[in-house]
Design an enzyme around this catalytic site. Structure first.
Site, PDB file in Angstrom:
ATOM      1  N   GLU A 186       0.759  -1.229  -0.130  1.00  0.00           N
ATOM      2  CA  GLU A 186      -0.143   0.063   0.019  1.00  0.00           C
ATOM      3  C   GLU A 186       0.768   1.267  -0.033  1.00  0.00           C
ATOM      4  O   GLU A 186       0.653   2.071   0.872  1.00  0.00           O
ATOM      5  CB  GLU A 186      -0.978  -0.016   1.248  1.00  0.00           C
ATOM      6  CG  GLU A 186      -1.974  -1.311   0.873  1.00  0.00           C
ATOM      7  CD  GLU A 186      -3.003  -1.297   1.995  1.00  0.00           C
ATOM      8  OE1 GLU A 186      -3.059  -0.540   2.989  1.00  0.00           O
ATOM      9  OE2 GLU A 186      -3.994  -1.961   1.930  1.00  0.00           O
ATOM     10  N   GLU A 300      -5.454  -8.397  -0.799  1.00  0.00           N
ATOM     11  CA  GLU A 300      -6.246  -8.263   0.345  1.00  0.00           C
ATOM     12  C   GLU A 300      -7.585  -7.942   0.018  1.00  0.00           C
ATOM     13  O   GLU A 300      -7.908  -7.008  -0.761  1.00  0.00           O
ATOM     14  CB  GLU A 300      -5.385  -6.887   1.322  1.00  0.00           C
ATOM     15  CG  GLU A 300      -4.244  -7.301   1.983  1.00  0.00           C
ATOM     16  CD  GLU A 300      -3.850  -6.210   3.010  1.00  0.00           C
ATOM     17  OE1 GLU A 300      -4.826  -5.358   3.286  1.00  0.00           O
ATOM     18  OE2 GLU A 300      -2.663  -5.888   3.300  1.00  0.00           O
TER      19      GLU A 300
END
Length: 507
Positions: A186, A300
């Site tokens: 991320e 995810e």
């Protein structure tokens, strides 16, 4: 990673080929399944990868027990986690003269443990060893990972080279070439302190991918591992224009991410639609890119990025997961549920078994309803009837049995209603069906936990009782009346119906 919903259509939906369906949220709906209809492949893309707590937690026996439990009810083959380069594993330090020192002792124990338990690493290459960081910038997780770019990309390259060579020497290239190497986590959020974020991440990715491929071209590397389905077109374009190796695209979305963050729009998208709307978006972006055949790995996903007990600890997860599988089928190679276990410390040491953790198993190895949802959906067949049906997945197993999942998705905060469905089966001689249910009264540990007084620290005896209470009830055998089966599914209910194929004549 730490980050509401929709109602099923009330309109009449007539489907062709294998399925005919009328909406069942009010009144009675009908689903007709023709066992002779053609099917298409239905890979179990939702259960082959799972996320978990950071790397050092893999050394705990509680973690490994939970992994074995999940492997017993799913097709898990890969596990992803943060922090393989975190200081607590001791991989990278520098001596008094400032020269790099590598120590693979704990790294070996991490990967040896995964392989010994029948799964492979999905290697997230993160975070920055503190002595290699250009600045001491820490992310807010309890274990405070360093998220700075390296102070010297030559040393980062050398670390990537040494890391990859060690893995190949220890496990062999035939094994390690089946792993995945994902660059960072991320970088569009606070997990990356480079500025500007995107261009500095490109630099990190380029160095990492080229270093890994220089060790062996068969090593699989990808990214950008972004939150909120971000950066994918730019990432692919960058790799293509600069001849940077890339073997897959990865990104993340959660059910409560906002439409503004994911799509740049103000129209709300509910929890039950968000994940697969984002998957569809990225799938389309890849197809329209200069590298349209890149696999998409959703590394995810979950219904919530926060700790909401009414979501991740509750029977709600059964219909939510089933609906996500239904919508995302055909758009993604694999999806990695975050996470398989509440042996997890991003917010600190777990204080109570049920706090809305991401895991399928609560502290003490207590299965949550989400664990049972994966167990039920694992039983779906390897072929799917091509016609769609809302609130249902209609499949055929390799032995000819029909395996049908039907559910009642109820948005949190809405007025719950039971769903009544009549399943009608054509071209099958079976007279009975096996029915297994997950809902507030079946496969849900919380009533037992509450009767116990909701202990913060359950004793060993209480843990044994809770694990037993969490188990799915045995399937019930139901008669098919003129080839039909009536179901009443409570709110947040998920039902699995299995109809065995007739034995060959003469048997």
């Amino acid at each position: 990673m730490m980050r509401r919903g929709w109602r099923l259509s009330m309109a009449l939906l007539v489907l062709t080929l294998a399925v005919t369906r009328v909406d069942a949220q009010a009144g009675e709906g009908r689903i007709t399944v023709d066992a002779a209809a053609r099917t298409r492949p239905f890979p179990h893309f939702w259960e082959r990868m799972f996320g978990s707590g950071r790397a050092v937690l893999t050394l705990r026996e509680s973690y490994r027990q939970d992994l074995r439990a999940v492997r017993g009810v799913t097709g898990v083959g890969y596990v992803r986690f943060h922090g393989i380069f975190h200081d607590e594993l001791g991989l990278y330090t520098e001596d008094r003269k400032g020269e790099p020192l590598y120590n693979f002792s704990y790294v070996d124990q991490v990967y040896d443990g995964l392989l010994a338990n029948g799964v492979r690493p999905f290697v997230e290459l993160s975070f920055m060893p503190s002595q290699l960081a250009s600045r001491d910038v820490r992310q807010s997780f309890w274990y405070h990972p360093v998220v700075s770019p390296p102070k010297d990309y030559g040393r980062w390259d050398a670390l990537m080279t040494a890391f990859a060579r060690h893995l190949v020497e220890r496990y062999g290239i035939d094994e390690v070439s089946r792993w995945y190497f994902e660059v960072w986590n991320e970088p569009n959020l606070d997990f990356w302190a480079g500025q500007p974020k995107q261009s500095t991440y490109w630099t990190l990715y380029d160095h990492t991918a080229r270093s890994l491929k220089a060790v062996d071209a068969r090593l699989r590397v990808g990214g950008p591992a972004t939150a909120q389905a971000a950066w994918v077109p730019d990432f692919i374009r960058h790799c293509k224009q600069n001849a940077v190796p890339v073997d897959f695209v990865s990104t993340h979305v959660y059910g409560d991410d906002t439409a503004k963050d994911v799509f740049g729009s103000i129209a709300p998208i509910g929890r039950g639609r968000m994940v697969c709307r984002a998957v569809e978006k990225v799938h389309s972006e890849i197809q329209a890119s200069p590298l349209p055949s890149l696999p998409l790995i959703w590394s995810e996903f979950n219904a919530s990025f926060a700790n909401h007990p009414q979501v991740t600890d509750a029977p709600y997860m059964g219909p939510w997961l089933a609906e996500t599988v239904r919508q995302c089928d055909g758009l993604v190679q694999d999806m990695s549920y975050w996470t398989f276990s509440d042996v997890f410390e991003e917010g600190g040491v777990v204080k109570t078994p049920f706090y809305g953790g991401f895991g399928l198993l609560a502290a003490g190895g207590i299965p949550k309803p989400a664990f049972n949802a994966f167990a039920l959906l694992h039983q779906l067949g390897e072929e799917r009837f091509p016609a769609d049906a809302e609130g249902a997945l209609l499949t055929r197993r390799s032995d000819g049995a029909l395996v049908l999942a039907v559910w009642n998705y109820t948005e949190i905060g809405s007025t719950p209603q039971a769903r009544r469905v009549v399943l009608t089966l054509k071209n099958i001689a079976a007279r009975t069906a096996s029915v297994q249910s997950l809902d507030a009264e079946h496969g849900n540990v919380h009533p037992a936990y509450q009767r116990m007084g909701s202990p913060r620290y359950p004793t060993q005896r209480q843990l044994t009782e809770l694990r037993a209470a969490a188990a799915l009830p045995a399937p019930m055998v139901r008669a098919l009346e003129a080839g039909a089966l009536s179901l009443e599914i409570p709110p947040d209910g998920l039902v699995l119906v299995t109809i065995a194929a007739a034995p060959p004549e003469g048997k």
